[in-house]
Scaffold this motif. Structure first.
Motif, PDB file in Angstrom:
ATOM      1  N   ALA A 231       0.851  -1.192   0.000  1.00 47.18           N
ATOM      2  CA  ALA A 231       0.000   0.000   0.000  1.00 47.18           C
ATOM      3  C   ALA A 231       0.882   1.235   0.000  1.00 47.18           C
ATOM      4  O   ALA A 231       2.097   1.161   0.256  1.00 47.18           O
ATOM      5  CB  ALA A 231      -0.906   0.002   1.235  1.00 47.18           C
ATOM      6  N   ILE A 232       0.271   2.362  -0.281  1.00 49.63           N
ATOM      7  CA  ILE A 232       0.954   3.650  -0.208  1.00 49.63           C
ATOM      8  C   ILE A 232       0.125   4.568   0.680  1.00 49.63           C
ATOM      9  O   ILE A 232      -1.115   4.571   0.597  1.00 49.63           O
ATOM     10  CB  ILE A 232       1.141   4.283  -1.611  1.00 49.63           C
ATOM     11  CG1 ILE A 232       1.969   5.573  -1.562  1.00 49.63           C
ATOM     12  CG2 ILE A 232      -0.188   4.543  -2.294  1.00 49.63           C
ATOM     13  CD1 ILE A 232       3.432   5.334  -1.354  1.00 49.63           C
ATOM     14  N   THR A 233       0.764   5.312   1.560  1.00 48.21           N
ATOM     15  CA  THR A 233       0.035   6.253   2.400  1.00 48.21           C
ATOM     16  C   THR A 233      -0.540   7.372   1.525  1.00 48.21           C
ATOM     17  O   THR A 233      -0.008   7.659   0.448  1.00 48.21           O
ATOM     18  CB  THR A 233       0.942   6.840   3.491  1.00 48.21           C
ATOM     19  OG1 THR A 233       2.134   7.379   2.884  1.00 48.21           O
ATOM     20  CG2 THR A 233       1.328   5.780   4.504  1.00 48.21           C
ATOM     21  N   PRO A 234      -1.640   8.009   1.955  1.00 44.40           N
ATOM     22  CA  PRO A 234      -2.284   9.041   1.128  1.00 44.40           C
ATOM     23  C   PRO A 234      -1.360  10.181   0.723  1.00 44.40           C
ATOM     24  O   PRO A 234      -1.564  10.792  -0.334  1.00 44.40           O
ATOM     25  CB  PRO A 234      -3.424   9.536   2.021  1.00 44.40           C
ATOM     26  CG  PRO A 234      -3.763   8.356   2.878  1.00 44.40           C
ATOM     27  CD  PRO A 234      -2.442   7.689   3.149  1.00 44.40           C
ATOM     28  N   LYS A 237       4.199   9.232   0.622  1.00 45.33           N
ATOM     29  CA  LYS A 237       5.556   9.277   1.153  1.00 45.33           C
ATOM     30  C   LYS A 237       6.066   7.918   1.615  1.00 45.33           C
ATOM     31  O   LYS A 237       7.275   7.693   1.649  1.00 45.33           O
ATOM     32  CB  LYS A 237       5.623  10.262   2.329  1.00 45.33           C
ATOM     33  CG  LYS A 237       5.437  11.717   1.938  1.00 45.33           C
ATOM     34  CD  LYS A 237       5.565  12.628   3.146  1.00 45.33           C
ATOM     35  CE  LYS A 237       5.412  14.092   2.751  1.00 45.33           C
ATOM     36  NZ  LYS A 237       5.548  14.995   3.933  1.00 45.33           N
ATOM     37  N   THR A 238       5.150   7.012   1.974  1.00 50.35           N
ATOM     38  CA  THR A 238       5.565   5.767   2.619  1.00 50.35           C
ATOM     39  C   THR A 238       4.876   4.560   2.001  1.00 50.35           C
ATOM     40  O   THR A 238       3.646   4.516   1.897  1.00 50.35           O
ATOM     41  CB  THR A 238       5.239   5.798   4.130  1.00 50.35           C
ATOM     42  OG1 THR A 238       5.802   6.983   4.705  1.00 50.35           O
ATOM     43  CG2 THR A 238       5.816   4.577   4.823  1.00 50.35           C
ATOM     44  N   LEU A 239       5.682   3.567   1.598  1.00 52.05           N
ATOM     45  CA  LEU A 239       5.154   2.280   1.170  1.00 52.05           C
ATOM     46  C   LEU A 239       4.967   1.399   2.396  1.00 52.05           C
ATOM     47  O   LEU A 239       5.786   1.423   3.322  1.00 52.05           O
ATOM     48  CB  LEU A 239       6.117   1.600   0.200  1.00 52.05           C
ATOM     49  CG  LEU A 239       6.300   2.268  -1.154  1.00 52.05           C
ATOM     50  CD1 LEU A 239       7.509   1.677  -1.880  1.00 52.05           C
ATOM     51  CD2 LEU A 239       5.043   2.106  -2.008  1.00 52.05           C
ATOM     52  N   VAL A 240       3.888   0.618   2.403  1.00 46.94           N
ATOM     53  CA  VAL A 240       3.593  -0.269   3.530  1.00 46.94           C
ATOM     54  C   VAL A 240       3.331  -1.667   2.968  1.00 46.94           C
ATOM     55  O   VAL A 240       2.369  -1.881   2.243  1.00 46.94           O
ATOM     56  CB  VAL A 240       2.376   0.223   4.331  1.00 46.94           C
ATOM     57  CG1 VAL A 240       2.128  -0.691   5.529  1.00 46.94           C
ATOM     58  CG2 VAL A 240       2.589   1.664   4.796  1.00 46.94           C
ATOM     59  N   PHE A 266       8.390   1.670   4.336  1.00 51.59           N
ATOM     60  CA  PHE A 266       9.576   2.128   3.607  1.00 51.59           C
ATOM     61  C   PHE A 266       9.360   3.573   3.211  1.00 51.59           C
ATOM     62  O   PHE A 266       8.454   3.897   2.441  1.00 51.59           O
ATOM     63  CB  PHE A 266       9.799   1.255   2.367  1.00 51.59           C
ATOM     64  CG  PHE A 266      11.014   1.615   1.562  1.00 51.59           C
ATOM     65  CD1 PHE A 266      12.249   1.048   1.845  1.00 51.59           C
ATOM     66  CD2 PHE A 266      10.923   2.524   0.514  1.00 51.59           C
ATOM     67  CE1 PHE A 266      13.370   1.387   1.097  1.00 51.59           C
ATOM     68  CE2 PHE A 266      12.042   2.873  -0.235  1.00 51.59           C
ATOM     69  CZ  PHE A 266      13.263   2.298   0.057  1.00 51.59           C
ATOM     70  N   ASP A 267      10.183   4.459   3.771  1.00 47.45           N
ATOM     71  CA  ASP A 267      10.130   5.877   3.433  1.00 47.45           C
ATOM     72  C   ASP A 267      10.760   6.067   2.053  1.00 47.45           C
ATOM     73  O   ASP A 267      11.955   5.817   1.878  1.00 47.45           O
ATOM     74  CB  ASP A 267      10.878   6.700   4.483  1.00 47.45           C
ATOM     75  CG  ASP A 267      10.745   8.199   4.280  1.00 47.45           C
ATOM     76  OD1 ASP A 267      11.198   8.689   3.230  1.00 47.45           O
ATOM     77  OD2 ASP A 267      10.214   8.889   5.164  1.00 47.45           O
ATOM     78  N   ILE A 268       9.956   6.470   1.080  1.00 51.19           N
ATOM     79  CA  ILE A 268      10.438   6.530  -0.302  1.00 51.19           C
ATOM     80  C   ILE A 268      11.589   7.524  -0.468  1.00 51.19           C
ATOM     81  O   ILE A 268      12.534   7.275  -1.215  1.00 51.19           O
ATOM     82  CB  ILE A 268       9.273   6.889  -1.253  1.00 51.19           C
ATOM     83  CG1 ILE A 268       8.243   5.756  -1.259  1.00 51.19           C
ATOM     84  CG2 ILE A 268       9.774   7.157  -2.669  1.00 51.19           C
ATOM     85  CD1 ILE A 268       7.003   6.052  -2.070  1.00 51.19           C
ATOM     86  N   GLY A 271      14.565   6.081   2.362  1.00 47.59           N
ATOM     87  CA  GLY A 271      14.895   4.658   2.371  1.00 47.59           C
ATOM     88  C   GLY A 271      14.854   4.027   3.750  1.00 47.59           C
ATOM     89  O   GLY A 271      15.142   2.833   3.901  1.00 47.59           O
ATOM     90  N   SER A 272      14.479   4.772   4.779  1.00 50.68           N
ATOM     91  CA  SER A 272      14.427   4.223   6.137  1.00 50.68           C
ATOM     92  C   SER A 272      13.209   3.314   6.281  1.00 50.68           C
ATOM     93  O   SER A 272      12.182   3.505   5.618  1.00 50.68           O
ATOM     94  CB  SER A 272      14.361   5.336   7.171  1.00 50.68           C
ATOM     95  OG  SER A 272      13.202   6.119   7.008  1.00 50.68           O
ATOM     96  N   THR A 273      13.333   2.321   7.145  1.00 45.81           N
ATOM     97  CA  THR A 273      12.258   1.343   7.317  1.00 45.81           C
ATOM     98  C   THR A 273      11.879   1.178   8.783  1.00 45.81           C
ATOM     99  O   THR A 273      12.675   1.447   9.690  1.00 45.81           O
ATOM    100  CB  THR A 273      12.679  -0.037   6.774  1.00 45.81           C
ATOM    101  OG1 THR A 273      13.792  -0.523   7.527  1.00 45.81           O
ATOM    102  CG2 THR A 273      13.043   0.035   5.309  1.00 45.81           C
ATOM    103  N   LYS A 274      10.658   0.703   8.996  1.00 45.77           N
ATOM    104  CA  LYS A 274      10.185   0.285  10.309  1.00 45.77           C
ATOM    105  C   LYS A 274       9.416  -1.016  10.130  1.00 45.77           C
ATOM    106  O   LYS A 274       8.947  -1.326   9.035  1.00 45.77           O
ATOM    107  CB  LYS A 274       9.283   1.348  10.946  1.00 45.77           C
ATOM    108  CG  LYS A 274       9.996   2.643  11.307  1.00 45.77           C
ATOM    109  CD  LYS A 274       9.035   3.635  11.969  1.00 45.77           C
ATOM    110  CE  LYS A 274       9.754   4.928  12.332  1.00 45.77           C
ATOM    111  NZ  LYS A 274       8.823   5.910  12.968  1.00 45.77           N
ATOM    112  N   GLN A 275       9.291  -1.770  11.226  1.00 42.64           N
ATOM    113  CA  GLN A 275       8.554  -3.027  11.181  1.00 42.64           C
ATOM    114  C   GLN A 275       7.561  -3.098  12.338  1.00 42.64           C
ATOM    115  O   GLN A 275       7.828  -2.559  13.422  1.00 42.64           O
ATOM    116  CB  GLN A 275       9.510  -4.213  11.282  1.00 42.64           C
ATOM    117  CG  GLN A 275      10.488  -4.366  10.143  1.00 42.64           C
ATOM    118  CD  GLN A 275      11.416  -5.537  10.379  1.00 42.64           C
ATOM    119  OE1 GLN A 275      10.995  -6.693  10.397  1.00 42.64           O
ATOM    120  NE2 GLN A 275      12.685  -5.249  10.588  1.00 42.64           N
TER     121      GLN A 275
END
Length: 437
Positions: A231-234, A237-240, A266-268, A271-275
């Motif tokens: 998914a993509i946030t509205p 900015k961020t792929l999920v 994933f911050d487009i 490039g930073s990520t969270k889980q």
């Protein structure tokens, strides 16, 4: 296992309208064509890609591995195929997958919902390597996302690998015309331009991406159970992405928590990520789709692999929220183990141990079970795609596996049990009793 294929004319170029009209009884004054689809669904058109000498049709359809809204036109939407026609197969070199049309290129379909509730294919985009050549759905080589799956052709011969091969499962369409697609091999998240040419491939291995990569722990995905939804946030900015099942972390034999599934952001730009931890209702379930409501809220598919009529068949939709969930990345996102609790991976810990460590999973709120909700009890085995139409309306899509299945190591037609009908790709529109937002 010798079989001859007879290829349909123009199979790779055109789709024929096959039973596309909805049987819904929506009123003539409906303002949205999606209202005419209703609960009975609207079938996705297809051609016959190939046919065996036993009469088994391999459909040039297979759309439904995921779906997403068109970013600017509410009458349009995208469906994506997976790696192409394939079945489980045990050959002379061991268990693997048979690819009866091994040159098949995974593809994106742009579809329009017509005023009468039928569907039209507007455009088809095949996925391509950085040099513009069509890729295949064959497995990746070692070091590039290999799953250990052996690829066979229709005669049982071993096929090669494809460095750019993709088992596409999740799709996002951006306002700039590009696409992001997640897959089950690496898992990879791949950025494609409007013509389907690869721009960037992001994986747990960092291939082709320099310092931009997914958390290393995701490389411990189960074969054929990688990043099933994207998914993509509205704010774009961020792929999920969401994994289909638990990871084999650190190995298949050492895990104990089979309900823990990882969601990665994933911050487009950076490039930073969270889980985050998502807890499935049943360890045998699959999380097979995700779409955004806000920057933290999403709708997720959680389902079994059963047809309706089979015991306890279910196809759930949940609303989830990441806002108060714990980031389970750990101190080092490049760690192959991820966050540890008393020296154990999360997949080695019980739910009680995770709670004792004050790790909060994402919040889940049950929305609907399509098996209970739809008049036809949702006859398909695979619910995999969804997108939001309005504040209380969701459209969903199934994956029909190109209308093929396997029985006794043989390729057969995939049919709905008890009906004799081929399992086609169908879009359903779900009206919820209250607003999602």
């Amino acid at each position: 296992m010798k079989r001859q294929l007879f290829y349909a004319l123009a199979a790779m170029a055109a789709f024929l309208p096959v039973s596309c009209a909805s049987t819904s009884k929506a009123g003539a004054d409906s303002t949205s064509p999606f209202e005419k689809v209703g609960l009975n669904g609207s079938e996705v058109s297809y051609t016959v890609l190939a046919k065996t000498n036993d009469g088994v049709e391999i459909q040039n359809g297979g759309y439904g591995s995921d779906a997403c809204a068109h970013p600017t036109d509410s009458s349009l939407f995208y469906l994506v195929t997976d790696r192409g026609p394939n079945i489980d197969f045990k050959g002379n070199s061991g268990k693997g997958k048979m690819f009866p049309v091994s040159s098949y290129a995974p593809r994106i379909g742009l579809f329009k919902m017509n005023k009468d509730g039928s569907l039209s294919l507007v455009k088809e985009i095949t996925l391509k390597s950085p040099d513009g050549k069509e890729i295949t759905g064959l497995p990746n080589p070692n070091g590039k996302g290999a799953t250990g799956e052996i690829a066979y052709d229709l005669d049982g011969n071993i096929l090669g690998t494809d460095e750019y091969g993709l088992d596409s499962e999740g799709i996002v369409a951006m306002k700039d015309g590009t696409f992001w697609i997640s897959d089950e091999y690496g898992p990879h998240i791949v950025h494609y331009n409007a013509e389907g040419k690869q721009i960037e491939r992001i994986s747990p291995f960092g291939m082709d991406t320099g310092k931009r990569h997914l958390p290393a722990v995701l490389a411990r995905r189960r074969a054929n159970r990688g990043m099933e939804g994207l998914a993509i946030t509205p704010d774009e900015k961020t792929l999920v992405g969401i994994m289909q099942s638990m990871l084999f972390n650190p190995s298949k034999k050492e895990i104990s928590n089979k309900q823990l599934v990882r969601i990665v952001t994933f911050d487009i730009k950076t490039g930073s990520t969270k889980q985050y931890a998502y807890i499935q209702n049943k360890e045998t379930d699959s999380t097979c789709g995700i779409t955004a409501l806000s920057n933290t809220e999403f709708v997720v598919i959680e389902r079994d692999g059963k047809f309706s009529g089979e015991k306890e068949a279910h196809k759930y939709l949940f609303k989830i929220d990441l806002k108060d969930a714990t980031d389970i990345t750990g101190e080092n996102p490049e760690s192959k183990d991820g966050l540890l609790i008393n020296g154990k991976t999360l997949e080695q810990c019980t739910t009680e141990e995770i709670e004792a460590a004050e790790i909060k999973p994402v919040k889940k709120e049950f929305l609907v079970d399509l098996v209970e909700y739809l008049p036809n009890k949702y006859p398909h085995d695979k619910l995999e795609g969804l997108w939001i139409l309005d504040s209380n309306t969701i459209a969903v899509a199934n994956d029909n596996d190109f209308a093929i299945n396997v029985e006794n190591n043989q390729l057969v037609q995939k049919k709905l049990p008890g009906t004799g009908r081929i399992d086609n790709d169908v879009i359903y529109v779900i009206k919820l009793p209250r607003s999602l937002r």
